[in-house]
Enzyme design. Structure first.
Site, PDB file in Angstrom:
ATOM      1  CG  PHE A 122      -1.599   0.979  16.414  1.00 27.35           C
ATOM      2  CD1 PHE A 122      -0.768   1.313  17.519  1.00 27.35           C
ATOM      3  CD2 PHE A 122      -2.835   1.320  16.123  1.00 27.35           C
ATOM      4  CE1 PHE A 122      -1.086   2.508  18.248  1.00 27.35           C
ATOM      5  CE2 PHE A 122      -3.054   2.837  16.801  1.00 27.35           C
ATOM      6  CZ  PHE A 122      -2.179   3.081  17.916  1.00 27.35           C
ATOM      7  CG  ASP A 199      -0.536   1.779  10.447  1.00 29.38           C
ATOM      8  OD1 ASP A 199       0.005   2.561  10.193  1.00 29.38           O
ATOM      9  OD2 ASP A 199      -1.514   1.570  11.117  1.00 29.38           O
ATOM     10  CE1 TYR A 224      -0.563  10.443  16.330  1.00 29.71           C
ATOM     11  CE2 TYR A 224      -2.323  11.026  14.661  1.00 29.71           C
ATOM     12  CZ  TYR A 224      -1.915  10.043  15.402  1.00 29.71           C
ATOM     13  OH  TYR A 224      -2.654   9.033  15.678  1.00 29.71           O
ATOM     14  CE  LYS A 225       1.566   7.505  16.302  1.00 25.45           C
ATOM     15  NZ  LYS A 225       1.018   6.356  15.861  1.00 25.45           N
ATOM     16  NE  ARG A 374       5.795   3.649  22.167  1.00 26.34           N
ATOM     17  CZ  ARG A 374       4.768   4.266  21.368  1.00 26.34           C
ATOM     18  NH1 ARG A 374       4.630   3.483  20.227  1.00 26.34           N
ATOM     19  NH2 ARG A 374       4.079   4.997  21.595  1.00 26.34           N
TER      20      ARG A 374
HETATM   21  C1  PLP Z   1      -0.314   6.205  15.576  1.00 20.35           C
HETATM   22  C2  PLP Z   1      -0.875   4.936  15.122  1.00 20.35           C
HETATM   23  C3  PLP Z   1      -2.288   4.932  14.373  1.00 20.35           C
HETATM   24  C4  PLP Z   1      -2.913   6.151  14.805  1.00 20.35           C
HETATM   25  O1  PLP Z   1      -4.235   6.164  14.106  1.00 20.35           O
HETATM   26  P1  PLP Z   1      -5.414   7.395  14.339  1.00 20.35           P
HETATM   27  O2  PLP Z   1      -6.522   7.004  13.556  1.00 20.35           O
HETATM   28  O3  PLP Z   1      -4.564   8.512  13.812  1.00 20.35           O
HETATM   29  O4  PLP Z   1      -5.574   7.709  15.784  1.00 20.35           O
HETATM   30  C5  PLP Z   1      -2.568   4.068  13.685  1.00 20.35           C
HETATM   31  N1  PLP Z   1      -1.698   2.932  13.411  1.00 20.35           N
HETATM   32  C6  PLP Z   1      -0.584   2.915  13.838  1.00 20.35           C
HETATM   33  C7  PLP Z   1       0.174   1.617  13.575  1.00 20.35           C
HETATM   34  C8  PLP Z   1      -0.129   3.736  14.784  1.00 20.35           C
HETATM   35  O5  PLP Z   1       1.068   3.838  15.259  1.00 20.35           O
END
Ligand code: PLP
Length: 414
Positions: A122, A199, A224-225, A374
């Site tokens: 990511f 992560d 938030y997911k 997705r």
């Molecule tokens: C959604 C997501 C993030 C989000 O990071 P934020 O700092 O909350 O914006 C980080 N890593 C992964 C793998 C994600 O899917």
């Protein structure tokens, strides 16, 4: 395609189906399959935020007596109900990006060696590590794993060699949904001298994460997911208890101080997980994480994970029958046990098809470049008929050629 009635029968047999009524729906026609980007609003969160406003209005600063423990208290809830950790090992604060910076920085201050991350990881994870590699003068070793599978333990072992400090891996890959082998990768990294920061952003609330069983060292992730805590809700971080005394956050803030209100003293970190706090935590967001965590607790993460697998399996099956002839290909692992609760479908015209789905067919998935759509199926509120509708409307859009009239310019948010 299999009749819609088949999907309805699956919903009728689904013990988790009533949880859908606990969420807000603006209309019944839209098929929302992007809860892996932003989960739905739990109705209870509305009530909880109203109550919080009232506390603020009436009690003002006195309310901090109750608020101050929320980061650790909600962390304990996530530890026991969602992530397979122990109380005192998780704290809820900041964003995933900032938490990754804190934990990765703590590891680099603790030991010498290289940083290992997958080239397909990511973006925010790669960016944070690029920055830390430059400021700590460390080598950044990029893995080039199969994007459909994510890194294997053998690849991590080879990249670590005997002189690595830090490995960062997603437990569930954000694009393909592939589940990484937490136990094997943690062990492989340890042999090379490295700690792993996991992560969990796409894993928490979607699969059974077993941090303790897998011997995981460190983890971060967002709420938030699949945890449905809302836009900008705080993230969490996990530090295994025996590692806590030796790791220090590179952001020395007053919320991480041992005795926060003994203000004259120099910085000395708290003995426990609170040492990884920095500044004032977002209380409204924390309240929403608590509601989201309690919903997962009530449904049971085992049952949710099983439903997530059933939903992606159904989606993959339908896609194989009706979308493969239209040029779609599954860009996720074929075995449902190796996937999170979302799948990716690859198509040469993925961007325009995704736009047409949103603008003309009332289906909301998301596009992940270069060529994937997705479809996320958060098990708390996704029905089998939603899966059926999402894929059947995709078939109709492509058969009608709805997407061909759209231009190919990318939007700011995809
Ligand atoms: C959604 C997501 C993030 C989000 O990071 P934020 O700092 O909350 O914006 C980080 N890593 C992964 C793998 C994600 O899917």
């Amino acid at each position: 395609m299999t009749a819609r009635a088949d999907a309805e029968a699956r919903d009728a047999a689904d013990a988790l189906a009533p949880f859908r009524e606990r969420f807000a729906f603006a209309d019944d026609d839209t098929v929302y399959v992007d809860g892996n980007s932003l989960g739905r609003l739990p109705l209870e969160t509305r009530a909880r935020l109203d109550a919080l406003e009232e506390e603020w209005a009436t009690r003002l600063v006195q309310a901090w007596h109750d608020w101050i423990d929320l980061p650790v208290r909600v962390g304990d809830l996530l530890a026991t109900a969602v992530l397979g950790a122990r109380p005192g090992e998780i704290v809820v604060c900041d964003s995933t990006t900032v938490n990754l910076y804190k934990l990765a920085g703590a590891v680099l201050a603790d030991r010498p060696g290289a940083i290992v991350v997958d080239a397909g990881e990511f973006p925010t994870d790669r960016y944070v590590l690029e920055g830390l590699a430059a400021s700590h003068r460390r080598e950044l070793r990029l893995l080039d794993s199969d994007p459909g599978l994510g890194p294997t333990a053998d690849e991590v072992a080879a990249a670590c060699g005997t002189d690595a400090a830090l490995v960062v891996v997603s437990s569930v890959h954000y694009r393909s949904g592939a589940v990484a082998d937490m136990r094997a990768i943690t062990a492989a990294a340890r042999d090379g001298g490295a700690l792993v920061v996991w992560d969990l952003s796409h894993a928490a609330g979607a699969i059974e994460v077993a941090l303790e069983d897998a011997g995981a060292d460190l983890a971060v992730g967002c709420s938030y997911k699949y945890l449905n805590a809302g836009p900008g809700s705080p993230a969490y971080l996990f530090v295994r208890s025996d590692l806590q005394p030796r790791l220090r956050s590179p952001i020395q803030g007053w919320f991480g101080q041992r005795d926060q209100f003994a203000m004259e003293r120099p910085y000395e970190p708290d003995a426990g997980i609170a040492r990884f706090l920095a500044g004032t935590p977002p209380i409204a967001g924390l309240a929403a994480v608590e509601v989201g965590g309690r919903l997962v607790e009530e449904a049971g993460i085992g049952a949710l994970a099983a439903k997530g697998r059933a939903l992606t399996e159904y989606a993959a099956e339908l896609a194989g029958v009706s979308l493969a002839p239209l040029g779609f290909e599954l860009a996720s692992p074929t075995d449902p046990r190796c996937r999170g609760a979302h799948i990716a479908l690859r198509h040469a015209d993925a961007w325009r098809i995704c736009r047409a789905l949103i603008e003309r067919a009332g289906v909301v998935p998301d596009f992940r470049g270069p060529d994937s759509i997705r479809f996320g199926f958060p098990p708390l509120y996704t029905r089998f008929v939603d899966v059926w509708e999402a894929l059947d409307r995709t078939r109709q859009v492509v058969e009608r050629g709805d997407h061909l009239a759209l231009d190919t310019t990318l939007a700011r948010v995809t």
